[in-house]
Design a protein around this motif. Structure first.
Motif, PDB file in Angstrom:
ATOM      1  N   VAL A  91       1.491  13.705   5.399  1.00 46.14           N
ATOM      2  CA  VAL A  91       0.684  14.478   6.365  1.00 46.14           C
ATOM      3  C   VAL A  91       1.500  14.841   7.660  1.00 46.14           C
ATOM      4  O   VAL A  91       1.031  15.662   8.239  1.00 46.14           O
ATOM      5  CB  VAL A  91      -0.692  13.611   6.438  1.00 46.14           C
ATOM      6  CG1 VAL A  91      -1.142  13.947   7.799  1.00 46.14           C
ATOM      7  CG2 VAL A  91      -1.593  13.566   5.359  1.00 46.14           C
TER       8      VAL A  91
ATOM      9  N   ILE B 288      -2.416  10.739  12.538  1.00 46.74           N
ATOM     10  CA  ILE B 288      -1.742  12.172  12.543  1.00 46.74           C
ATOM     11  C   ILE B 288      -2.515  13.589  12.280  1.00 46.74           C
ATOM     12  O   ILE B 288      -2.751  14.150  12.887  1.00 46.74           O
ATOM     13  CB  ILE B 288      -0.677  12.221  11.454  1.00 46.74           C
ATOM     14  CG1 ILE B 288       0.372  11.120  11.624  1.00 46.74           C
ATOM     15  CG2 ILE B 288      -0.037  13.551  11.068  1.00 46.74           C
ATOM     16  CD1 ILE B 288       1.485  11.014  10.599  1.00 46.74           C
TER      17      ILE B 288
ATOM     18  N   VAL C 118      -0.801   1.276   7.976  1.00 43.97           N
ATOM     19  CA  VAL C 118      -0.468   2.615   7.317  1.00 43.97           C
ATOM     20  C   VAL C 118      -1.677   3.471   7.563  1.00 43.97           C
ATOM     21  O   VAL C 118      -1.429   4.781   7.872  1.00 43.97           O
ATOM     22  CB  VAL C 118      -0.254   2.463   5.822  1.00 43.97           C
ATOM     23  CG1 VAL C 118      -0.060   3.929   5.179  1.00 43.97           C
ATOM     24  CG2 VAL C 118       1.032   1.512   5.605  1.00 43.97           C
TER      25      VAL C 118
ATOM     26  N   VAL D 273       1.043  -1.279  -0.026  1.00 43.91           N
ATOM     27  CA  VAL D 273      -0.026  -0.154   0.148  1.00 43.91           C
ATOM     28  C   VAL D 273       0.916   1.427   0.065  1.00 43.91           C
ATOM     29  O   VAL D 273       0.548   2.209   0.793  1.00 43.91           O
ATOM     30  CB  VAL D 273      -0.841   0.065   1.485  1.00 43.91           C
ATOM     31  CG1 VAL D 273      -1.976  -1.069   1.067  1.00 43.91           C
ATOM     32  CG2 VAL D 273      -0.181  -0.328   2.732  1.00 43.91           C
TER      33      VAL D 273
ATOM     34  N   ILE E  29      -1.685   5.061  10.998  1.00 45.67           N
ATOM     35  CA  ILE E  29      -0.826   6.172  10.880  1.00 45.67           C
ATOM     36  C   ILE E  29      -1.383   7.370  10.228  1.00 45.67           C
ATOM     37  O   ILE E  29      -0.963   8.530  10.771  1.00 45.67           O
ATOM     38  CB  ILE E  29       0.657   5.710  10.416  1.00 45.67           C
ATOM     39  CG1 ILE E  29       1.308   4.506  11.208  1.00 45.67           C
ATOM     40  CG2 ILE E  29       1.564   6.750  10.319  1.00 45.67           C
ATOM     41  CD1 ILE E  29       2.518   3.827  10.537  1.00 45.67           C
ATOM     42  N   LEU E  30      -1.876   7.292   9.186  1.00 43.62           N
ATOM     43  CA  LEU E  30      -2.273   8.457   8.467  1.00 43.62           C
ATOM     44  C   LEU E  30      -3.383   9.078   9.106  1.00 43.62           C
ATOM     45  O   LEU E  30      -3.449  10.321   9.233  1.00 43.62           O
ATOM     46  CB  LEU E  30      -2.805   7.977   6.899  1.00 43.62           C
ATOM     47  CG  LEU E  30      -3.528   8.913   6.226  1.00 43.62           C
ATOM     48  CD1 LEU E  30      -2.733  10.081   5.729  1.00 43.62           C
ATOM     49  CD2 LEU E  30      -4.109   8.107   5.080  1.00 43.62           C
TER      50      LEU E  30
ATOM     51  N   ASN F 220       1.121   9.125   1.156  1.00 44.77           N
ATOM     52  CA  ASN F 220       0.372  10.009   1.715  1.00 44.77           C
ATOM     53  C   ASN F 220       0.446  10.386   3.219  1.00 44.77           C
ATOM     54  O   ASN F 220       0.603  11.561   3.547  1.00 44.77           O
ATOM     55  CB  ASN F 220      -1.043   9.823   1.229  1.00 44.77           C
ATOM     56  CG  ASN F 220      -1.974  11.112   1.500  1.00 44.77           C
ATOM     57  OD1 ASN F 220      -3.119  10.698   1.926  1.00 44.77           O
ATOM     58  ND2 ASN F 220      -1.574  12.003   1.069  1.00 44.77           N
ATOM     59  N   ALA F 221       0.419   9.487   3.849  1.00 43.95           N
ATOM     60  CA  ALA F 221       0.639   9.322   5.267  1.00 43.95           C
ATOM     61  C   ALA F 221       2.102  10.178   5.572  1.00 43.95           C
ATOM     62  O   ALA F 221       2.065  11.124   6.755  1.00 43.95           O
ATOM     63  CB  ALA F 221       0.941   8.030   5.928  1.00 43.95           C
ATOM     64  N   MET F 222       2.897  10.133   4.928  1.00 47.69           N
ATOM     65  CA  MET F 222       4.305  10.634   4.933  1.00 47.69           C
ATOM     66  C   MET F 222       4.135  12.157   4.835  1.00 47.69           C
ATOM     67  O   MET F 222       4.827  13.134   5.284  1.00 47.69           O
ATOM     68  CB  MET F 222       5.505  10.217   4.577  1.00 47.69           C
ATOM     69  CG  MET F 222       5.655   9.087   5.294  1.00 47.69           C
ATOM     70  SD  MET F 222       6.317   8.971   7.122  1.00 47.69           S
ATOM     71  CE  MET F 222       4.744   8.380   7.598  1.00 47.69           C
TER      72      MET F 222
ATOM     73  N   VAL G 237      -0.757   4.836  -0.004  1.00 53.16           N
ATOM     74  CA  VAL G 237      -1.071   5.438   1.323  1.00 53.16           C
ATOM     75  C   VAL G 237      -0.164   5.648   2.172  1.00 53.16           C
ATOM     76  O   VAL G 237      -0.069   6.723   2.735  1.00 53.16           O
ATOM     77  CB  VAL G 237      -1.939   4.191   1.998  1.00 53.16           C
ATOM     78  CG1 VAL G 237      -2.875   4.765   3.039  1.00 53.16           C
ATOM     79  CG2 VAL G 237      -3.054   3.724   0.883  1.00 53.16           C
ATOM     80  N   TRP G 238       1.006   5.017   2.259  1.00 57.34           N
ATOM     81  CA  TRP G 238       2.170   5.207   2.890  1.00 57.34           C
ATOM     82  C   TRP G 238       2.901   6.764   2.619  1.00 57.34           C
ATOM     83  O   TRP G 238       3.151   7.535   3.539  1.00 57.34           O
ATOM     84  CB  TRP G 238       3.552   4.247   2.722  1.00 57.34           C
ATOM     85  CG  TRP G 238       4.599   4.741   3.574  1.00 57.34           C
ATOM     86  CD1 TRP G 238       5.826   5.005   2.904  1.00 57.34           C
ATOM     87  CD2 TRP G 238       4.778   4.517   4.854  1.00 57.34           C
ATOM     88  NE1 TRP G 238       6.714   5.407   3.946  1.00 57.34           N
ATOM     89  CE2 TRP G 238       5.949   4.964   5.178  1.00 57.34           C
ATOM     90  CE3 TRP G 238       3.984   4.431   6.210  1.00 57.34           C
ATOM     91  CZ2 TRP G 238       6.527   5.055   6.376  1.00 57.34           C
ATOM     92  CZ3 TRP G 238       4.497   4.213   7.546  1.00 57.34           C
ATOM     93  CH2 TRP G 238       5.841   4.791   7.554  1.00 57.34           C
TER      94      TRP G 238
END
Lengths: 304, 175
Positions: free
Chosen positions: A107, B61, B54, A97, B57-58, A103-105, A100-101
């Motif tokens: 954010v 935050i 993931v 994924v 985590i997203l 995008n998470a980083m 998604v990772w």
């Protein structure tokens, strides 16, 4: 950014990743200097050295721990996001994924700016931090929908597979709205150019107002690194990854990354900084419906 | 290696959770809670639940940043400049939380856990969704969209004019 799919990540790739990211980030700084301030390609180095040796300016009663975490997490997030970006068929870390990772980083930058703005205990940085939370909220949804549209077209949330799915026809060609929104929201997520309201001059530099010395260097290098990673991610997402004639995959990935990066850097000079409270309406009323329609079109094409 | 990572993250998650109630600044409490959730998110990654990990985590935050805005708006000591405590009714709270923990921990040892049947599915996230939702997936997805539409509609109906909207009739002029 390592060997082909399936192989375990070689050690050299893990070592090379920060170096490649640093080189690309420096190129972004050099391009910015060449396009806008006319400082030439050595100017960022000079400024970097100046900041490293500069003494830190202190504010009254800062929350130094939170401010430090905020500043350091910005380049750290860029590096962590870079681990999943494929350069030549595979990446350093290959979660299924990775979109998604990534995008998470991106954010993580919300937290970075808010913490850096809060921690120094000063009014203008605090205003900048809150501005970025609002900006991030407004742009995360269109950004997410643009990412999901590319994933929908490929039937996968893995950047490598998304790149492989664009055999012959780039996603940028048949989902232009998603590509445009991706670039625009990537600029917003990295508070760059017209979207730099959180660090704008009208608030005396916003979040960065009280940052000095190595803190300031890390903060602005982190911002450029995030911009670089966003440009690098556009390649597997919309520009066919490493596909291209004659040259090997990694060379095409780098060429395309440089092209997107040059566009993003160039954008800074041509447009005024947008006031986020005014532009918020455009994000909610235009960008989100546009990306939803684009996702609908792509969904219909994929199902058929 | 995985076992070491599990324990480091587990201790980290609990440690940051304790820190939430120890620090005297709302900003620090919020981000200690975020750190605790991030540890849990990486634990999920260790369990090969990539998407859930993931996503935790997203979402955490984003959620903690929104929470920071609201908590700091409401709390008496956002910056840690005045004495503040996150704990009230210490004895009662200790008794309640102690007995709940004891009951849950006893449950862990008293439950006859079933043996694993079959092997790990290729996509655990998909399988969890299937087994929770089953044939009601379509209904749940429709309800999800209906809830979202209701939330948006109620906000639109409740706010006549936002703080930064210009008054009617002055669409082009100054605010």
């Amino acid at each position: 950014m390592g060997g082909p799919v399936g192989d375990p990540t070689p050690v050299w790739a893990v070592v090379a990743l920060p170096l490649v990211l640093a080189a690309l980030t420096y190129s972004a700084a050099a391009m910015d200097s060449a396009f806008h301030s006319g400082g030439g390609f050595v100017a960022p180095l000079r400024e970097g050295v100046r900041l490293v040796v500069q003494q830190r300016r202190r504010t009254l009663a800062p929350d130094a721990l939170l401010a430090r975490i905020g500043v350091i997490s910005l380049p750290a997030a860029a590096l962590l996001a870079a681990t999943v970006i494929p350069l030549d068929g595979g990446s350093v870390w290959e979660p299924p994924v990775s979109v998604v990772w990534f995008n998470a980083m991106e954010v993580v930058a919300w937290g970075s700016l808010w913490l850096a703005g809060w921690g120094v205990n000063s009014a203008f940085p605090l205003i900048g931090g809150y501005r970025f939370v609002a900006q991030g909220l407004a742009y995360e949804l269109p950004h997410m929908f643009a990412l999901i549209t590319a994933g929908l077209g490929a039937g996968s949330l893995d950047l490598t597979e998304v790149a492989a799915a664009q055999d012959g026809l780039w996603f940028a060609v048949w989902m232009p709205v998603a590509f445009a929104v991706y670039l625009l929201s990537a600029v917003a997520m990295t508070f760059w150019g017209p979207m730099s309201h959180p660090v704008a001059d009208d608030a005396a530099g916003g979040v960065a107002a009280e940052l000095s010395g190595p803190d300031r260097l890390l903060f602005f290098a982190g911002r450029l690194a995030l911009l670089t990673v966003a440009a690098a991610a556009a390649v597997p997402l919309f520009l066919g990854g490493g596909a291209g004639p004659w040259l090997p995959g990694w060379a095409w990935s780098l060429i395309k990354t440089y092209a997107v990066l040059a566009l993003l850097v160039w954008v800074r000079g041509g447009f005024p900084v947008l006031r986020m409270d005014r532009f918020m309406t455009a994000a909610w009323m235009v960008l989100i419906p546009a990306t939803l329609l684009q996702a609908l079109v792509v969904g219909i094409v994929v199902v058929n | 290696m995985q076992t070491v990572a599990f324990w480091v993250l587990a201790v980290g998650a609990v440690g940051f959770g304790v820190a939430v109630f120890v620090v005297d600044s709302m900003a620090r409490a919020t981000f200690a809670l975020l750190a605790s959730f991030l540890c849990v998110g990486v634990e999920l990654l260790l369990l090969d639940l990539d998407y859930l990990g993931v996503l935790v985590i997203l979402m955490m935050i984003m959620e903690m940043l929104v929470m920071a805005v609201f908590m700091i708006m409401y709390m008496m000591n956002p910056g840690g400049l005045m004495p503040m405590t996150m704990v009230h009714n210490k004895r009662g709270a200790l008794a309640i939380s102690g007995s709940v923990f004891a009951a849950l921990a006893a449950g862990v040892f008293l439950t006859p856990w079933p043996e694993r049947r079959g092997s790990v599915p290729a996509d655990p996230t998909f399988s969890v969704g299937e087994s929770i939702m089953g044939p009601k997936m379509l209904v749940m997805m429709v309800i999800g969209i209906a809830i979202l539409a209701t939330m948006v509609a109620s906000v639109v109906l409740a706010t006549d004019r936002g703080r930064y909207d210009r008054p009617p009739g002055r669409a082009d002029g100054a605010k």
